[in-house]
Scaffold this motif. Structure first.
Motif, PDB file in Angstrom:
ATOM      1  N   TYR A 132       0.836  -1.192   0.000  1.00 47.00           N
ATOM      2  CA  TYR A 132       0.000   0.000   0.000  1.00 47.00           C
ATOM      3  C   TYR A 132       0.880   1.254   0.000  1.00 47.00           C
ATOM      4  O   TYR A 132       1.998   1.249   0.504  1.00 47.00           O
ATOM      5  CB  TYR A 132      -0.850   0.075   1.285  1.00 47.00           C
ATOM      6  N   TYR A 192       0.192   5.293   1.277  1.00 43.90           N
ATOM      7  CA  TYR A 192      -0.644   6.308   1.889  1.00 43.90           C
ATOM      8  C   TYR A 192       0.147   7.615   1.870  1.00 43.90           C
ATOM      9  O   TYR A 192       1.374   7.613   1.752  1.00 43.90           O
ATOM     10  CB  TYR A 192      -0.949   5.952   3.358  1.00 43.90           C
ATOM     11  N   GLN A 240       0.274  11.747   3.802  1.00 43.65           N
ATOM     12  CA  GLN A 240      -0.231  12.652   4.823  1.00 43.65           C
ATOM     13  C   GLN A 240       0.298  14.044   4.531  1.00 43.65           C
ATOM     14  O   GLN A 240       1.504  14.303   4.700  1.00 43.65           O
ATOM     15  CB  GLN A 240       0.192  12.189   6.215  1.00 43.65           C
ATOM     16  N   LYS A 285      -5.067  14.353   7.646  1.00 42.27           N
ATOM     17  CA  LYS A 285      -5.114  12.938   8.003  1.00 42.27           C
ATOM     18  C   LYS A 285      -4.296  12.098   7.029  1.00 42.27           C
ATOM     19  O   LYS A 285      -3.979  12.513   5.927  1.00 42.27           O
ATOM     20  CB  LYS A 285      -6.560  12.452   8.024  1.00 42.27           C
ATOM     21  N   VAL A 286      -3.981  10.891   7.456  1.00 42.59           N
ATOM     22  CA  VAL A 286      -3.333   9.923   6.572  1.00 42.59           C
ATOM     23  C   VAL A 286      -4.381   9.445   5.568  1.00 42.59           C
ATOM     24  O   VAL A 286      -5.483   9.023   5.955  1.00 42.59           O
ATOM     25  CB  VAL A 286      -2.794   8.728   7.389  1.00 42.59           C
ATOM     26  N   PHE A 329      -5.355   7.109   2.063  1.00 41.77           N
ATOM     27  CA  PHE A 329      -5.031   5.977   1.208  1.00 41.77           C
ATOM     28  C   PHE A 329      -4.814   6.440  -0.236  1.00 41.77           C
ATOM     29  O   PHE A 329      -5.570   7.263  -0.761  1.00 41.77           O
ATOM     30  CB  PHE A 329      -6.189   4.979   1.263  1.00 41.77           C
ATOM     31  N   SER A 344      -3.550   0.291  -3.341  1.00 41.33           N
ATOM     32  CA  SER A 344      -3.156  -1.017  -2.833  1.00 41.33           C
ATOM     33  C   SER A 344      -2.775  -1.906  -4.013  1.00 41.33           C
ATOM     34  O   SER A 344      -3.266  -1.720  -5.138  1.00 41.33           O
ATOM     35  CB  SER A 344      -4.268  -1.646  -2.001  1.00 41.33           C
ATOM     36  N   PHE A 345      -1.927  -2.872  -3.743  1.00 40.60           N
ATOM     37  CA  PHE A 345      -1.280  -3.639  -4.808  1.00 40.60           C
ATOM     38  C   PHE A 345      -1.135  -5.067  -4.348  1.00 40.60           C
ATOM     39  O   PHE A 345      -0.661  -5.339  -3.241  1.00 40.60           O
ATOM     40  CB  PHE A 345       0.100  -3.019  -5.054  1.00 40.60           C
ATOM     41  N   SER A 381      -5.049  -3.206  -6.765  1.00 43.16           N
ATOM     42  CA  SER A 381      -6.325  -3.739  -6.285  1.00 43.16           C
ATOM     43  C   SER A 381      -7.361  -2.640  -6.105  1.00 43.16           C
ATOM     44  O   SER A 381      -8.530  -2.830  -6.369  1.00 43.16           O
ATOM     45  CB  SER A 381      -6.131  -4.453  -4.958  1.00 43.16           C
ATOM     46  N   GLU A 382      -6.905  -1.523  -5.596  1.00 44.57           N
ATOM     47  CA  GLU A 382      -7.798  -0.397  -5.367  1.00 44.57           C
ATOM     48  C   GLU A 382      -6.979   0.885  -5.408  1.00 44.57           C
ATOM     49  O   GLU A 382      -5.817   0.885  -5.029  1.00 44.57           O
ATOM     50  CB  GLU A 382      -8.491  -0.529  -4.005  1.00 44.57           C
ATOM     51  N   PHE A 403       3.776   7.262   2.984  1.00 50.73           N
ATOM     52  CA  PHE A 403       4.027   6.044   3.741  1.00 50.73           C
ATOM     53  C   PHE A 403       3.760   4.827   2.874  1.00 50.73           C
ATOM     54  O   PHE A 403       2.711   4.729   2.242  1.00 50.73           O
ATOM     55  CB  PHE A 403       3.109   5.961   4.959  1.00 50.73           C
TER      56      PHE A 403
END
Lengths: 117, 110
Positions: A33, A35, A37, A42-43, A45, A48-49, A55-56, A91
């Motif tokens: 993933y 992310y 900030q 806020k942190v 997203f 994703s992998f 994946s998303e 991150f």
């Protein structure tokens, strides 16, 4: 205990330049993933992998962003043409197999601070 | 859409005092809730998740589906608890993204 590592810790770039942020996930993890900030926020997203494909992805992750797992150990985030608003802490995270009932735990890297001038 | 709300940006207590960090969420399904902690100059690390129902470093959190809350509690705060605390939600177990709150800075004074 194994940890996610990220390089560089701080990257300064000029607006319009390409940057590549690098991550080495924990070796037996399968899910990766990114992310970010923005300072004071806020942190969020990004993407994703899994199994060598996305994946998303979030609305933030537009055509300027791409991810790659080039060699089975590194996981990279590329920003093709950086904008001022891309300045943030990025991150990387990885998580293990989902087998079992304990649920997955995302392990975060220390972050790369990207400053776009 | 999922949302996590942490109403307090800063919570300042004295050592030995009880601590409650508030977290409310909105999600129509069955979420998985987490608390992450970030100590000064360190990475985000998982503190606890509701599915485990465990106590870590004296902290506990109970998922209240009626109030859609997942408040983090500790009966006696220690100076080493000073850190940034983030509540996070994912859409059930499995391979789902985390949605974070804005975080609460806990400052424990001697």
């Amino acid at each position: 205990e194994p940890e996610v590592t990220q390089t560089p810790s701080h990257q300064v770039t000029q607006m319009g330049q390409e940057v590549i942020l690098r991550c080495v996930p924990i070796s037996n993890h399968l899910y990766f993933y990114w992310y970010r900030q923005i300072l004071g926020q806020k942190v969020e997203f990004l993407v994703s992998f899994y199994n060598n494909e996305i994946s998303e992805k979030s609305e933030i992750f537009d055509d300027q962003f791409s991810v790659e797992r080039p060699d089975g150990s590194n996981f990279t985030l590329k920003i093709r043409s950086t904008k001022l608003e891309d300045s943030a802490m990025y991150f990387c995270a990885s998580s293990e197999s989902l087998a079992g009932t304990s649920g997955r735990t995302e392990h975060f890297g220390p972050g790369t601070r990207l400053t776009v001038l | 859409a999922q949302r996590v709300t942490q109403p307090e940006k800063l919570l300042s207590v004295f050592k030995g005092a009880p601590v409650e960090l508030k977290c409310n969420y909105s999600y129509s399904g069955s979420p998985e809730l987490f608390w992450y902690v970030q100590y000064s100059r360190q990475r985000l690390q998982l503190l606890l998740r509701h599915i485990s129902r465990e106590s870590i470093k004296g902290f506990t959190a109970d998922l209240n589906k009626g109030e859609t809350s997942f408040h983090l509690k500790k009966p006696f705060a220690q100076e080493e608890d000073s850190a940034m605390y983030y509540c996070a939600l994912s859409r059930g177990t499995g391979f789902q993204k985390l949605v974070f709150g804005t975080g609460t800075r806990l400052l424990v004074s001697p």
